[in-house]
Design a protein around this motif. Structure first.
Motif, PDB file in Angstrom:
ATOM      1  N   GLU A  25      66.303  35.460   8.981  1.00 42.24           N
ATOM      2  CA  GLU A  25      65.510  35.593   7.757  1.00 42.24           C
ATOM      3  C   GLU A  25      65.384  37.051   7.333  1.00 42.24           C
ATOM      4  O   GLU A  25      65.357  37.354   6.133  1.00 42.24           O
ATOM      5  CB  GLU A  25      64.133  34.950   7.964  1.00 42.24           C
ATOM      6  CG  GLU A  25      64.227  33.432   8.092  1.00 42.24           C
ATOM      7  CD  GLU A  25      62.897  32.733   8.241  1.00 42.24           C
ATOM      8  OE1 GLU A  25      62.744  31.605   7.723  1.00 42.24           O
ATOM      9  OE2 GLU A  25      61.984  33.311   8.896  1.00 42.24           O
ATOM     10  N   SER A  28      68.734  38.249   5.800  1.00 44.16           N
ATOM     11  CA  SER A  28      68.862  37.694   4.451  1.00 44.16           C
ATOM     12  C   SER A  28      67.936  38.403   3.470  1.00 44.16           C
ATOM     13  O   SER A  28      68.367  38.837   2.401  1.00 44.16           O
ATOM     14  CB  SER A  28      68.546  36.197   4.476  1.00 44.16           C
ATOM     15  OG  SER A  28      68.512  35.663   3.168  1.00 44.16           O
ATOM     16  N   ASN A  34      74.665  37.201   3.351  1.00 48.47           N
ATOM     17  CA  ASN A  34      74.801  35.753   3.535  1.00 48.47           C
ATOM     18  C   ASN A  34      74.863  35.477   5.036  1.00 48.47           C
ATOM     19  O   ASN A  34      75.773  35.958   5.715  1.00 48.47           O
ATOM     20  CB  ASN A  34      76.070  35.235   2.861  1.00 48.47           C
ATOM     21  CG  ASN A  34      75.971  35.280   1.353  1.00 48.47           C
ATOM     22  OD1 ASN A  34      74.923  34.997   0.787  1.00 48.47           O
ATOM     23  ND2 ASN A  34      77.061  35.632   0.694  1.00 48.47           N
ATOM     24  N   ARG A  88      72.456  24.343   2.798  1.00 46.35           N
ATOM     25  CA  ARG A  88      71.928  25.484   2.056  1.00 46.35           C
ATOM     26  C   ARG A  88      70.454  25.250   1.746  1.00 46.35           C
ATOM     27  O   ARG A  88      69.896  24.201   2.054  1.00 46.35           O
ATOM     28  CB  ARG A  88      72.706  25.705   0.756  1.00 46.35           C
ATOM     29  CG  ARG A  88      72.630  24.529  -0.216  1.00 46.35           C
ATOM     30  CD  ARG A  88      73.373  24.839  -1.505  1.00 46.35           C
ATOM     31  NE  ARG A  88      74.797  25.022  -1.296  1.00 46.35           N
ATOM     32  CZ  ARG A  88      75.445  26.152  -1.556  1.00 46.35           C
ATOM     33  NH1 ARG A  88      74.785  27.189  -2.043  1.00 46.35           N
ATOM     34  NH2 ARG A  88      76.745  26.231  -1.351  1.00 46.35           N
ATOM     35  N   ASN A  89      69.810  26.234   1.175  1.00 42.46           N
ATOM     36  CA  ASN A  89      68.393  26.159   0.799  1.00 42.46           C
ATOM     37  C   ASN A  89      67.490  25.838   1.994  1.00 42.46           C
ATOM     38  O   ASN A  89      66.556  25.043   1.897  1.00 42.46           O
ATOM     39  CB  ASN A  89      68.179  25.114  -0.303  1.00 42.46           C
ATOM     40  CG  ASN A  89      68.901  25.472  -1.582  1.00 42.46           C
ATOM     41  OD1 ASN A  89      68.975  26.645  -1.948  1.00 42.46           O
ATOM     42  ND2 ASN A  89      69.456  24.481  -2.256  1.00 42.46           N
ATOM     43  N   SER A  91      65.009  27.497   5.225  1.00 35.97           N
ATOM     44  CA  SER A  91      64.002  28.550   5.384  1.00 35.97           C
ATOM     45  C   SER A  91      62.881  28.356   4.360  1.00 35.97           C
ATOM     46  O   SER A  91      63.111  27.972   3.208  1.00 35.97           O
ATOM     47  CB  SER A  91      64.598  29.950   5.229  1.00 35.97           C
ATOM     48  OG  SER A  91      63.588  30.941   5.257  1.00 35.97           O
ATOM     49  N   ASP A  94      60.707  32.710   0.659  1.00 39.16           N
ATOM     50  CA  ASP A  94      61.308  32.753  -0.676  1.00 39.16           C
ATOM     51  C   ASP A  94      62.257  33.928  -0.858  1.00 39.16           C
ATOM     52  O   ASP A  94      63.076  33.928  -1.776  1.00 39.16           O
ATOM     53  CB  ASP A  94      60.223  32.765  -1.762  1.00 39.16           C
ATOM     54  CG  ASP A  94      59.238  33.915  -1.613  1.00 39.16           C
ATOM     55  OD1 ASP A  94      59.491  34.825  -0.801  1.00 39.16           O
ATOM     56  OD2 ASP A  94      58.200  33.909  -2.308  1.00 39.16           O
ATOM     57  N   ASP A  95      62.185  34.926   0.034  1.00 34.73           N
ATOM     58  CA  ASP A  95      63.087  36.076  -0.038  1.00 34.73           C
ATOM     59  C   ASP A  95      64.411  35.815   0.680  1.00 34.73           C
ATOM     60  O   ASP A  95      65.339  36.617   0.582  1.00 34.73           O
ATOM     61  CB  ASP A  95      62.444  37.311   0.605  1.00 34.73           C
ATOM     62  CG  ASP A  95      61.020  37.567   0.137  1.00 34.73           C
ATOM     63  OD1 ASP A  95      60.142  36.807   0.561  1.00 34.73           O
ATOM     64  OD2 ASP A  95      60.803  38.515  -0.639  1.00 34.73           O
ATOM     65  N   SER A  96      64.492  34.717   1.414  1.00 33.37           N
ATOM     66  CA  SER A  96      65.665  34.449   2.258  1.00 33.37           C
ATOM     67  C   SER A  96      66.500  33.305   1.706  1.00 33.37           C
ATOM     68  O   SER A  96      66.736  32.301   2.371  1.00 33.37           O
ATOM     69  CB  SER A  96      65.213  34.121   3.692  1.00 33.37           C
ATOM     70  OG  SER A  96      64.491  35.189   4.250  1.00 33.37           O
ATOM     71  N   ARG A  97      66.987  33.470   0.503  1.00 35.86           N
ATOM     72  CA  ARG A  97      67.742  32.401  -0.143  1.00 35.86           C
ATOM     73  C   ARG A  97      69.232  32.447   0.174  1.00 35.86           C
ATOM     74  O   ARG A  97      69.992  31.609  -0.287  1.00 35.86           O
ATOM     75  CB  ARG A  97      67.526  32.465  -1.666  1.00 35.86           C
ATOM     76  CG  ARG A  97      66.107  32.113  -2.084  1.00 35.86           C
ATOM     77  CD  ARG A  97      65.872  30.602  -2.139  1.00 35.86           C
ATOM     78  NE  ARG A  97      65.936  29.936  -0.856  1.00 35.86           N
ATOM     79  CZ  ARG A  97      64.896  29.706  -0.067  1.00 35.86           C
ATOM     80  NH1 ARG A  97      63.706  30.124  -0.427  1.00 35.86           N
ATOM     81  NH2 ARG A  97      65.035  29.049   1.077  1.00 35.86           N
ATOM     82  N   SER A  98      69.659  33.444   0.950  1.00 38.73           N
ATOM     83  CA  SER A  98      71.081  33.525   1.312  1.00 38.73           C
ATOM     84  C   SER A  98      71.281  33.133   2.772  1.00 38.73           C
ATOM     85  O   SER A  98      72.159  33.645   3.449  1.00 38.73           O
ATOM     86  CB  SER A  98      71.609  34.941   1.075  1.00 38.73           C
ATOM     87  OG  SER A  98      70.856  35.900   1.812  1.00 38.73           O
ATOM     88  N   GLU A 247      57.017  27.381  -0.004  1.00 39.59           N
ATOM     89  CA  GLU A 247      57.620  28.690   0.194  1.00 39.59           C
ATOM     90  C   GLU A 247      56.546  29.756   0.359  1.00 39.59           C
ATOM     91  O   GLU A 247      55.471  29.676  -0.236  1.00 39.59           O
ATOM     92  CB  GLU A 247      58.523  29.046  -0.988  1.00 39.59           C
ATOM     93  CG  GLU A 247      59.797  28.217  -1.046  1.00 39.59           C
ATOM     94  CD  GLU A 247      60.769  28.736  -2.087  1.00 39.59           C
ATOM     95  OE1 GLU A 247      60.346  29.552  -2.943  1.00 39.59           O
ATOM     96  OE2 GLU A 247      61.947  28.347  -2.039  1.00 39.59           O
TER      97      GLU A 247
END
Length: 291
Positions: A25, A28, A34, A88-89, A91, A94-98, A247
């Motif tokens: 996290e 990312s 990524n 995907r998506n 975690s 909200d800062d760890s979207r990759s 989130e």
């Protein structure tokens, strides 16, 4: 680029999965990379930290985990595209979207038994190698959460990954786990092995003379390549392992001292990976003096 990192210690209870979560996290959110987390632990701990239990159970019921991928490739000889198993998506940060996940399932233990029964160890390693070759091209960093102990599957990860990191508690039993791992690494060197990226002291007790002594002892051994930043034992880090249905910001999940320590450690990890990938400059021979 060499970017796959197997995280393991032969001793359990060292906070390995929680550390993988925090590193993933942070890489990312703060490094903008990524990140793929491969959950290779039958307990599926890091999977349940990155998604809801119901979502994980749905994937397991639908045959969409690492178990199903390996079963098809190794035991059935099928041609399967690994991207179909990447989630995907994940975690709740909200800062760890990759951040992406290849989830696990408790059936992983049974798969290893079948591999051993059919004597398909070489095939398993081949498939693991092909998987890592594929994901290296797509993701900036690949973190592999290995179970404690030295299973058939864990050995494949350790021989095919680029690097390994060994989390340990600053106590006698956990440090003994590092020694077992070191001896294992020395066996059959011709088969290849991941490069040691370093030892991380995890769950360090504040104001503990014993923990501080073991930490200094680990740092004194150059072979450990011990990271300077230790991760303290704090409730906030344990709470971070509980996936929330909503989130939250990175700083809400990793507040204060915990967040500072995790970010400092992550900076060290990324710096070492970058340094190991830097091209080596060969020293030039000095020019001969003219007569």
């Amino acid at each position: 680029m060499r970017n796959s990192i197997a995280v393991m210690n032969t001793k359990g209870g060292v906070g390995k999965s929680t550390l993988v979560l925090a590193l993933a996290e942070t890489i990312s959110a703060y490094h903008g990379k990524n990140v793929l987390v491969i959950d290779s632990d039958a307990q599926a701990s890091v999977s349940s930290m990155l998604m809801s239990v119901s979502s994980l159970y749905k994937l397991q019921s639908e045959g969409a985990t690492i178990v199903d991928y390996l079963h098809g490739r190794v035991l059935k000889g099928q041609t399967i595209d690994w991207p179909k198993f990447i989630v995907r998506n994940v975690s709740d940060v909200d800062d760890s979207r990759s951040l992406f996940l290849l989830p696990s399932d408790m059936q992983l233990t049974l798969l290893e038994r079948e591999v051993s029964k059919e004597n398909l160890h070489a095939r398993l390693r081949e498939v693991i190698g092909e998987l890592l070759t594929g994901v290296r091209r797509v993701f900036d960093v690949v973190l592999i959460d290995c179970p404690p102990g030295l299973s058939v599957l864990t050995e494949c990860w350790l021989r095919e990954a680029d690097f390994h990191i060994s989390p340990t508690k600053a106590d006698y039993v956990s440090v003994c786990g590092l020694e077992v791992f070191r001896r294992f690494k020395g066996l059959n060197p011709e088969m290849g092995f991941a490069e040691n990226l370093g030892v991380i002291v995890n769950m360090k007790e504040a104001n503990s003379a014993s923990d501080e002594e073991y930490h200094r002892w680990l740092q004194a051994n150059a072979e450990n390549a011990c990271f300077a930043q230790a991760i303290p034992r704090m409730p906030a880090l344990q709470d971070a392992a509980n996936y929330q249905g909503y989130e939250r910001s990175y700083l809400a999940k990793y507040p204060g001292q915990v967040g500072t320590a995790v970010r400092a450690l992550t900076d060290e990890v990324m710096s070492r990976v970058s340094a190991r990938n830097a091209p080596k400059v060969e020293a030039k021979e000095p020019a001969a003096a003219s007569a």
